[in-house]
Design a protein around this motif. Structure first.
Motif, PDB file in Angstrom:
ATOM      1  N   GLY A  53       0.803  -1.214   0.000  1.00  0.00           N
ATOM      2  CA  GLY A  53       0.000   0.000   0.000  1.00  0.00           C
ATOM      3  C   GLY A  53       0.836   1.263   0.000  1.00  0.00           C
ATOM      4  N   ARG A  54       0.134   2.377   0.058  1.00  0.00           N
ATOM      5  CA  ARG A  54       0.798   3.677   0.045  1.00  0.00           C
ATOM      6  C   ARG A  54       1.598   3.865   1.328  1.00  0.00           C
ATOM      7  N   PRO A  55       2.702   4.588   1.251  1.00  0.00           N
ATOM      8  CA  PRO A  55       3.521   4.817   2.444  1.00  0.00           C
ATOM      9  C   PRO A  55       2.785   5.672   3.469  1.00  0.00           C
ATOM     10  N   GLU A  56       2.986   5.335   4.726  1.00  0.00           N
ATOM     11  CA  GLU A  56       2.370   6.070   5.826  1.00  0.00           C
ATOM     12  C   GLU A  56       3.436   6.437   6.848  1.00  0.00           C
ATOM     13  N   TYR A  70       4.961   0.600   5.244  1.00  0.00           N
ATOM     14  CA  TYR A  70       4.142   0.192   4.108  1.00  0.00           C
ATOM     15  C   TYR A  70       3.207  -0.918   4.563  1.00  0.00           C
ATOM     16  N   ALA A 118       7.039  12.264  -1.349  1.00  0.00           N
ATOM     17  CA  ALA A 118       5.943  11.334  -1.623  1.00  0.00           C
ATOM     18  C   ALA A 118       6.195  10.506  -2.880  1.00  0.00           C
ATOM     19  N   THR A 119       6.706  11.142  -3.920  1.00  0.00           N
ATOM     20  CA  THR A 119       6.962  10.416  -5.169  1.00  0.00           C
ATOM     21  C   THR A 119       8.034   9.357  -4.975  1.00  0.00           C
ATOM     22  N   GLN A 122       6.636   6.436  -2.916  1.00  0.00           N
ATOM     23  CA  GLN A 122       5.707   5.606  -3.677  1.00  0.00           C
ATOM     24  C   GLN A 122       6.454   4.699  -4.651  1.00  0.00           C
ATOM     25  N   LYS A 123       7.475   5.241  -5.319  1.00  0.00           N
ATOM     26  CA  LYS A 123       8.272   4.423  -6.240  1.00  0.00           C
ATOM     27  C   LYS A 123       8.991   3.304  -5.487  1.00  0.00           C
ATOM     28  N   GLY A 125       7.916   1.885  -2.748  1.00  0.00           N
ATOM     29  CA  GLY A 125       6.892   0.894  -2.422  1.00  0.00           C
ATOM     30  C   GLY A 125       6.541   0.014  -3.613  1.00  0.00           C
ATOM     31  N   ASP A 126       6.426   0.619  -4.794  1.00  0.00           N
ATOM     32  CA  ASP A 126       6.132  -0.154  -6.002  1.00  0.00           C
ATOM     33  C   ASP A 126       7.260  -1.147  -6.290  1.00  0.00           C
TER      34      ASP A 126
END
Length: 304
Positions: A53-56, A70, A118-119, A122-123, A125-126
């Motif tokens: 999921g999205r980072p928190e 994550y 954030a970018t 997210q990368k 995490g992907d």
């Protein structure tokens, strides 16, 4: 139809040299017995789906900094865990250590400075999600307790304790110590390495009894030198005793004193004591040299 034959490029090498190179590049496929794994239930599920999921932002408490987590969800088991990037790094490092014969998928490298962009997060995490999916393509990684613990243990403390237990897994030192689902280990060996292994085995087989004999003879040599030095010291003691008797004789008589014999006894005592000390020093040198020579040979039970 016709058959096309791919011809090698022209070369200045002689035919014998080229043939030798081809011979050297020969490879052999071997299979040997290894350690059979006990797969986790993750291994037996054909339809595993993992999403990151999205980072928190996670709170580090009063004395520690905040961190990024994550959410890692695994179906069809309905597992949902929170993992930091350091946990992904631990998983990959553990897999590389315990399964050295398997190509473990890559993950992003650690940065020396923290970034909460954030970018970027997210990368990362992907990339981590792709890493986990690639892990599922390896039967051994999919069956491993490392991946199972990473995906299934929800409580942070329990996961930390489990990581400590899994870190105790020994890394294999031989091909036979590697683990696989089937219990069989397939490996490839090039001709040059095969020859090296064969000749190394022959050398070790032939040299081992020689080293065993060297250890026995070395011990005997040290005992012999020690015995010689003790004998020389005893001879020196004899001349010391003769000197004492001669001195006593000279002290008790007025006529016929013989001081020359005392000098002879002293010189002979010094000579044999010095000679004995030389042998003691030789014994120490012999032990140092032999210990260095035989440092990497393991003594057999008969030698101890």
């Amino acid at each position: 139809f016709f058959l096309m034959i791919r011809r090698p490029p022209r070369s200045t090498q002689s035919r014998s040299s080229a043939a030798s190179d081809v011979y050297k590049r020969q490879i052999y496929y071997k299979t040997t017995d290894g350690k059979k794994m006990e797969p986790t239930k993750l291994f037996y599920s054909p339809d595993v789906r993992i999403t990151v999921g999205r980072p928190e932002m996670g709170s580090g408490g009063f004395f520690s900094a905040s961190y990024i987590v994550y959410s890692v969800n695994t179906s069809p088991f309905n597992w949902s865990v929170q993992r930091r990037f350091s946990d992904f790094f631990w998983l990959r490092s553990a897999l590389q250590r315990v399964y050295p014969g398997i190509i473990v998928p890559p993950i992003p490298t650690k940065k020396s400075t923290r970034s909460f962009d954030a970018t970027f997060l997210q990368k990362r995490g992907d990339f981590c999600e792709k890493f986990l999916h690639e892990c599922l393509n390896s039967p051994e990684i999919k069956a491993s307790p490392f991946l199972h613990a990473f995906l299934s243990i929800e409580e942070d403390k329990a996961f930390t304790n489990r990581k400590k237990d899994l870190d105790k897994f020994p890394a294999p030192k031989t091909i036979q110590e590697n683990m696989s689902v089937s219990g069989k280990i397939d490996y490839v060996i090039e001709n040059e390495r095969k020859l090296f292994c064969n000749y190394s085995n022959d050398f070790i087989t032939n040299a081992d009894p020689i080293y065993t004999r060297l250890r026995k003879l070395s011990k005997q040599l040290i005992l012999d030198h020690t015995q010689i030095s003790n004998t020389l010291f005893q001879i020196g003691d004899c001349f010391t005793t003769l000197f004492d008797y001669s001195t006593q004789f000279n002290d008790n008589v007025n006529l016929g004193k013989n001081h020359l014999m005392n000098e002879v006894y002293v010189n002979l005592n010094n000579m044999f004591v010095q000679w004995g000390n030389t042998f003691v020093n030789q014994v120490n040198s012999i032990q140092d040299y032999l210990n260095s020579c035989l440092l990497y040979t393991s003594p057999s039970p008969r030698d101890s």
